[in-house]
Design a protein around this motif. Structure first.
Motif, PDB file in Angstrom:
ATOM      1  N   GLU A   7     -28.077 -18.877  40.628  1.00 47.27           N
ATOM      2  CA  GLU A   7     -28.127 -18.570  39.204  1.00 47.27           C
ATOM      3  C   GLU A   7     -28.069 -19.871  38.425  1.00 47.27           C
ATOM      4  O   GLU A   7     -27.035 -20.506  38.368  1.00 47.27           O
ATOM      5  CB  GLU A   7     -26.948 -17.694  38.782  1.00 47.27           C
ATOM      6  CG  GLU A   7     -26.998 -16.308  39.365  1.00 47.27           C
ATOM      7  CD  GLU A   7     -25.867 -15.458  38.839  1.00 47.27           C
ATOM      8  OE1 GLU A   7     -25.555 -15.534  37.652  1.00 47.27           O
ATOM      9  OE2 GLU A   7     -25.296 -14.713  39.645  1.00 47.27           O
ATOM     10  N   GLY A   8     -29.183 -20.274  37.806  1.00 46.80           N
ATOM     11  CA  GLY A   8     -29.220 -21.459  36.954  1.00 46.80           C
ATOM     12  C   GLY A   8     -28.946 -22.742  37.704  1.00 46.80           C
ATOM     13  O   GLY A   8     -28.811 -22.761  38.904  1.00 46.80           O
ATOM     14  N   CYS A  51     -38.184 -15.147  42.513  1.00 54.83           N
ATOM     15  CA  CYS A  51     -37.386 -15.224  41.301  1.00 54.83           C
ATOM     16  C   CYS A  51     -37.461 -13.866  40.623  1.00 54.83           C
ATOM     17  O   CYS A  51     -38.560 -13.375  40.331  1.00 54.83           O
ATOM     18  CB  CYS A  51     -37.899 -16.324  40.375  1.00 54.83           C
ATOM     19  SG  CYS A  51     -36.889 -16.502  38.888  1.00 54.83           S
ATOM     20  N   ASP A  82     -33.913 -16.870  43.333  1.00 51.90           N
ATOM     21  CA  ASP A  82     -33.214 -17.098  42.072  1.00 51.90           C
ATOM     22  C   ASP A  82     -33.177 -15.764  41.351  1.00 51.90           C
ATOM     23  O   ASP A  82     -34.213 -15.098  41.229  1.00 51.90           O
ATOM     24  CB  ASP A  82     -33.968 -18.107  41.200  1.00 51.90           C
ATOM     25  CG  ASP A  82     -33.698 -19.553  41.583  1.00 51.90           C
ATOM     26  OD1 ASP A  82     -32.526 -19.879  41.830  1.00 51.90           O
ATOM     27  OD2 ASP A  82     -34.659 -20.343  41.624  1.00 51.90           O
ATOM     28  N   THR A  84     -32.464 -15.377  38.092  1.00 53.51           N
ATOM     29  CA  THR A  84     -32.274 -15.894  36.742  1.00 53.51           C
ATOM     30  C   THR A  84     -33.266 -15.330  35.740  1.00 53.51           C
ATOM     31  O   THR A  84     -33.258 -15.737  34.588  1.00 53.51           O
ATOM     32  CB  THR A  84     -32.396 -17.425  36.753  1.00 53.51           C
ATOM     33  OG1 THR A  84     -33.662 -17.772  37.328  1.00 53.51           O
ATOM     34  CG2 THR A  84     -31.281 -18.058  37.537  1.00 53.51           C
ATOM     35  N   ARG A  92     -33.898 -23.783  37.635  1.00 49.56           N
ATOM     36  CA  ARG A  92     -33.567 -22.887  38.753  1.00 49.56           C
ATOM     37  C   ARG A  92     -33.131 -23.671  39.986  1.00 49.56           C
ATOM     38  O   ARG A  92     -33.888 -24.457  40.541  1.00 49.56           O
ATOM     39  CB  ARG A  92     -34.779 -22.029  39.109  1.00 49.56           C
ATOM     40  CG  ARG A  92     -35.207 -21.124  37.982  1.00 49.56           C
ATOM     41  CD  ARG A  92     -36.254 -20.164  38.473  1.00 49.56           C
ATOM     42  NE  ARG A  92     -37.221 -19.926  37.427  1.00 49.56           N
ATOM     43  CZ  ARG A  92     -38.487 -19.665  37.637  1.00 49.56           C
ATOM     44  NH1 ARG A  92     -38.966 -19.604  38.857  1.00 49.56           N
ATOM     45  NH2 ARG A  92     -39.297 -19.452  36.629  1.00 49.56           N
ATOM     46  N   ASP A  93     -31.902 -23.397  40.423  1.00 43.91           N
ATOM     47  CA  ASP A  93     -31.367 -24.080  41.606  1.00 43.91           C
ATOM     48  C   ASP A  93     -32.157 -23.750  42.872  1.00 43.91           C
ATOM     49  O   ASP A  93     -32.392 -24.615  43.707  1.00 43.91           O
ATOM     50  CB  ASP A  93     -29.906 -23.686  41.841  1.00 43.91           C
ATOM     51  CG  ASP A  93     -28.960 -24.353  40.854  1.00 43.91           C
ATOM     52  OD1 ASP A  93     -29.365 -25.328  40.201  1.00 43.91           O
ATOM     53  OD2 ASP A  93     -27.814 -23.880  40.750  1.00 43.91           O
TER      54      ASP A  93
END
Length: 154
Positions: A7-8, A51, A82, A84, A92-93
């Protein structure tokens, strides 16, 4: 196989490509013959990236990507998701991790189900495709036909 949900996070570095059309055309048709490794039995390695919105289940898209990879004989080493939603790609990590795997030569491609999982914006998609190429891999969009289509009657 590693499955990662993020998340982020911190943005990965992105570089703009002067001719974004090249990046788009390079992801359309993967060539199985060029993906064969020189080590005989070693299969071409990919990371699956998805995602989705925070409450959505990515399993269908990831499963479609697994099947797609199998048709080319590719080995899926990681599955990263992700959750997110519409956060820009730079935030995005999971995508940053996928790019790092390409740069480390752990995988040769990032495989995703739909262009929109990278970005619905063409400029952002092109930037990610260019960054994957800069790091030594390619971005492959599976784009399977949707299973929930309405049949055309006779």
């Amino acid at each position: 196989m590693h499955t990662t949900f993020t998340e982020g996070g911190a943005p990965p570095p992105f570089v703009r490509r002067e001719n974004g059309a090249e990046a788009v055309s390079s992801v359309s048709q993967p060539k199985a013959t060029s993906m064969a490794g020189s080590a005989g039995d070693e299969r071409f390695k990919v990371v699956i990236y998805a995602c989705v919105a925070g409450n959505a289940n990515p399993e269908c898209a990831i499963s479609e990507c697994r099947e797609y990879a199998e048709t080319f004989g590719w080995e899926v080493t990681h599955e990263i998701c992700d959750n997110t939603g519409l956060l820009p790609p730079q935030g995005r990590d999971g995508l940053a991790t996928a790019l790092d795997l390409v740069q480390a030569k752990a995988v040769g491609a990032v495989l995703t189900a739909y262009r929109s999982m990278i970005s619905p914006r063409h400029d952002e998609f092109d930037e990610v495709a260019a960054e994957v190429e800069k790091r030594g891999g390619f971005l492959c969009v599976q784009e399977a036909p949707r299973r929930n289509t309405i049949p055309t009657g006779r």
